[in-house]
Design a protein around this motif. Structure first.
Motif, mmCIF file in Angstrom:
data_model
loop_
_atom_site.group_PDB
_atom_site.id
_atom_site.type_symbol
_atom_site.label_atom_id
_atom_site.label_comp_id
_atom_site.label_asym_id
_atom_site.label_seq_id
_atom_site.Cartn_x
_atom_site.Cartn_y
_atom_site.Cartn_z
ATOM 1 N N HIS A 267 30.566 44.856 34.745
ATOM 2 C CA HIS A 267 29.659 43.747 35.050
ATOM 3 C C HIS A 267 30.433 42.453 35.276
ATOM 4 C CE1 HIS A 267 26.316 46.364 33.776
ATOM 5 N NE2 HIS A 267 25.554 45.515 34.445
ATOM 6 N N GLU A 268 31.507 42.246 34.507
ATOM 7 C CA GLU A 268 32.344 41.068 34.746
ATOM 8 C C GLU A 268 32.938 41.118 36.151
ATOM 9 O OE1 GLU A 268 32.529 38.495 32.999
ATOM 10 O OE2 GLU A 268 32.164 38.990 30.895
ATOM 11 N N LEU A 269 33.327 42.318 36.586
ATOM 12 C CA LEU A 269 33.859 42.473 37.932
ATOM 13 C C LEU A 269 32.798 42.160 38.980
ATOM 14 C CD1 LEU A 269 36.216 43.325 39.766
ATOM 15 C CD2 LEU A 269 35.399 45.690 39.565
ATOM 16 N N LEU A 270 31.567 42.636 38.752
ATOM 17 C CA LEU A 270 30.475 42.352 39.689
ATOM 18 C C LEU A 270 30.185 40.858 39.760
ATOM 19 C CD1 LEU A 270 27.920 45.244 38.983
ATOM 20 C CD2 LEU A 270 29.506 45.019 40.899
ATOM 21 N N PHE A 271 30.238 40.184 38.618
ATOM 22 C CA PHE A 271 30.019 38.736 38.623
ATOM 23 C C PHE A 271 31.139 38.021 39.377
ATOM 24 C CE2 PHE A 271 27.229 39.108 34.687
ATOM 25 C CZ PHE A 271 26.080 38.829 35.389
ATOM 26 N N TYR A 272 32.357 38.571 39.292
ATOM 27 C CA TYR A 272 33.445 37.955 40.058
ATOM 28 C C TYR A 272 33.199 38.117 41.554
ATOM 29 C CZ TYR A 272 38.006 36.761 41.872
ATOM 30 O OH TYR A 272 39.011 36.167 42.581
ATOM 31 N N TYR A 273 32.771 39.308 41.971
ATOM 32 C CA TYR A 273 32.420 39.494 43.378
ATOM 33 C C TYR A 273 31.332 38.516 43.796
ATOM 34 C CZ TYR A 273 34.842 44.037 43.346
ATOM 35 O OH TYR A 273 35.776 45.028 43.274
ATOM 36 N N MET A 274 30.411 38.263 42.897
ATOM 37 C CA MET A 274 29.253 37.436 43.208
ATOM 38 C C MET A 274 29.634 35.975 43.416
ATOM 39 S SD MET A 274 25.712 37.346 40.985
ATOM 40 C CE MET A 274 25.730 39.123 40.821
ATOM 41 N N GLY A 275 30.530 35.459 42.581
ATOM 42 C CA GLY A 275 30.812 34.027 42.640
ATOM 43 C C GLY A 275 32.259 33.645 42.828
ATOM 44 N N THR A 277 34.497 33.374 40.646
ATOM 45 C CA THR A 277 34.849 32.430 39.585
ATOM 46 C C THR A 277 35.419 33.186 38.392
ATOM 47 O OG1 THR A 277 32.578 32.537 38.706
ATOM 48 C CG2 THR A 277 33.083 30.767 40.253
ATOM 49 N N ARG A 278 36.238 32.508 37.619
ATOM 50 C CA ARG A 278 36.844 33.135 36.440
ATOM 51 C C ARG A 278 35.769 33.453 35.409
ATOM 52 N NH1 ARG A 278 42.220 30.112 34.469
ATOM 53 N NH2 ARG A 278 42.178 31.993 33.156
ATOM 54 N N PRO A 279 35.882 34.592 34.740
ATOM 55 C CA PRO A 279 34.839 34.986 33.776
ATOM 56 C C PRO A 279 34.846 34.125 32.525
ATOM 57 C CG PRO A 279 36.688 36.522 33.694
ATOM 58 C CD PRO A 279 36.951 35.595 34.858
ATOM 59 N N THR A 280 33.672 33.941 31.952
ATOM 60 C CA THR A 280 33.546 33.273 30.648
ATOM 61 C C THR A 280 33.371 34.300 29.536
ATOM 62 O OG1 THR A 280 31.128 33.120 30.812
ATOM 63 C CG2 THR A 280 32.416 31.307 31.758
ATOM 64 N N TRP A 281 33.182 35.573 29.904
ATOM 65 C CA TRP A 281 33.046 36.705 28.997
ATOM 66 C C TRP A 281 31.736 36.708 28.218
ATOM 67 C CZ3 TRP A 281 36.381 39.990 30.681
ATOM 68 C CH2 TRP A 281 37.608 39.555 31.171
ATOM 69 N N LYS A 282 30.780 35.879 28.632
ATOM 70 C CA LYS A 282 29.466 35.930 27.983
ATOM 71 C C LYS A 282 28.748 37.238 28.303
ATOM 72 C CE LYS A 282 28.388 31.002 27.511
ATOM 73 N NZ LYS A 282 27.432 29.920 27.871
ATOM 74 N N ALA A 283 28.914 37.717 29.535
ATOM 75 C CA ALA A 283 28.294 38.984 29.896
ATOM 76 C C ALA A 283 28.875 40.120 29.054
ATOM 77 C CB ALA A 283 28.503 39.272 31.381
ATOM 78 N N SER A 284 30.173 40.074 28.802
ATOM 79 C CA SER A 284 30.798 41.084 27.945
ATOM 80 C C SER A 284 30.236 41.011 26.538
ATOM 81 C CB SER A 284 32.315 40.897 27.909
ATOM 82 O OG SER A 284 32.888 41.148 29.175
ATOM 83 N N LEU A 285 30.031 39.800 26.045
ATOM 84 C CA LEU A 285 29.458 39.627 24.720
ATOM 85 C C LEU A 285 28.055 40.226 24.657
ATOM 86 C CD1 LEU A 285 29.656 38.498 21.890
ATOM 87 C CD2 LEU A 285 28.874 36.283 22.754
ATOM 88 N N PHE A 286 27.297 40.074 25.745
ATOM 89 C CA PHE A 286 25.956 40.663 25.811
ATOM 90 C C PHE A 286 26.019 42.176 25.616
ATOM 91 C CE2 PHE A 286 22.866 42.882 28.522
ATOM 92 C CZ PHE A 286 21.666 42.422 27.992
#
Length: 373
Positions: A267-275, A277-286
């Motif tokens: 999901h972090e990878l998908l968010f990177y494709y989306m924007g 931008t560097r990850p904040t890892w909140k999605a990983s925490l979820f």
């Protein structure tokens, strides 16, 4: 606003559609190579070395697309699902390892979440990638999709009045927007695959708002096509290893956590494709939070067994409420950080304007008026 929409239309027609075609032609070419490599190279480390450049390329290719819908759909199907199927194929497991599979079927199964239903698929392969128990329930009526389509259109229209709506309500609407949009988009892809290729896609959702536990939500109702690929590729190998180290009773726990860790990273990878931008890892925490809570739920069920359980309605309220609250706090902000909502509305408006212009050119005035957003 109209000028922005025209710019989006021009960008799509002149650049993005062209890139989309080039990306998918590259994907098909790579999968032809993978098919031939599977015939020539033995399973194991040699096949891994042969397919590793393709796996890396599949991670890179979605970066050539910038539109939200085309880019994320391609990233999800290729960088995630295809790569995991190829990794299983390395060890002669999963849906691509059928020795009788043809090249067209190999390509189709590799790049789409296809259900294998032909009788020639041997029993051992079926055990490696079992059909999901709820797959039959995943086929919904046209009325079901029509209702969700109307609700999605209503939510898109409601966003015109964001200034008059409480921010919390807007965020909840975003959550439902994502759910309805994903289900409808993947239903369209499934229909195209069924009509053109004669194959069925894996079910996507099975009424997640009716979930009675986290195990029910993540394993049987939410994004079933991801569960069906993570189970054989992550859960089962970790479970087998954990069974040797910890015993059968404790083996499911690290397997569940390992699955959620892999899902978090993807999901972090998908968010990177989306924007980009560097990850904040909140999605990983979820996902780590939900994985830990699911482990606690599994342990609790083993201790309590069937002696006591919550009423179904109360369990559904608690589970759905927990998912929504944690999603609003940890998951949704990551999506909004990429301006996914604004870009989605621009693309909706661009498609509507394009259909309206074509309809006017062809003399279909009622259709042109109906597509005005």
């Amino acid at each position: 606003m109209e000028g922005d929409i025209k710019n989006v239309i021009t960008y799509w027609l002149d650049g993005e559609i062209s890139n989309f075609i080039k990306v998918w032609l590259s994907i098909y070419t790579c999968l032809c190579y993978c098919y031939l490599a599977g015939k020539i190279v033995q399973k194991g480390i040699l096949r891994f070395l042969a397919l590793f450049p393709i796996i890396c390329l599949f991670i890179f290719l979605p970066l050539k697309l910038h539109s939200l819908h085309l880019g994320i759909t391609t990233a999800f199907f290729v960088a995630w699902l295809s790569n995991f199927k190829l990794l299983m194929f390395v060890f002669d497991k999963g849906p691509l390892s059928d020795p009788l599979i043809s090249l067209p079927r190999f390509i189709t199964v590799a790049c789409l979440p296809i259900k294998i239903q032909h009788k020639s698929f041997n029993e051992n392969k079926i055990k490696d990638n079992p059909p999901h128990k709820t797959s039959k329930k995943g086929h919904k009526s046209m009325l079901n999709y029509a209702i969700k389509g109307v609700l999605l259109a209503s939510m898109i229209k409601l966003h015109d009045y964001n200034d008059q709506i409480h921010p919390l309500v807007i965020w909840i609407l975003y959550g439902f927007h994502i759910y309805f949009a994903l289900e409808i988009i993947l239903a369209i892809v499934a229909t195209v695959a069924r009509v053109s290729l004669g194959v069925e896609l894996e079910s996507t959702f099975n009424e997640p708002l009716l979930s009675t536990s986290l195990q029910d939500f993540w394993g049987r109702r939410w994004n079933i096509m991801v569960s069906s690929i993570l189970h054989p590729s992550v859960y089962e190998p970790v479970h087998k290893l954990s069974e040797k180290l910890l015993g059968r009773e404790l083996a499911p726990l690290p397997a569940v956590l390992g699955t959620f860790i892999v899902s978090a990273l993807m999901h972090e990878l998908l968010f990177y494709y989306m924007g980009r931008t560097r990850p904040t890892w909140k999605a990983s925490l979820f996902f780590l939070l939900h994985g830990a809570c699911l482990v606690v739920e599994i342990i609790t069920k083993k201790v309590v067994k069937n002696r006591w359980q919550l009423p179904r309605l109360l369990a559904t309220v608690l589970v759905v409420g927990f998912v929504m609250v944690t999603g609003l706090v940890l998951f949704l902000p990551e999506m909004l950080r990429t301006n996914a909502d604004l870009r989605a509305f621009e693309e909706y408006a661009a498609v509507g304007a394009f259909v309206r212009d074509v309809s006017r050119a062809l003399g279909f005035a009622p259709l042109a008026n109906a597509t005005r957003i």
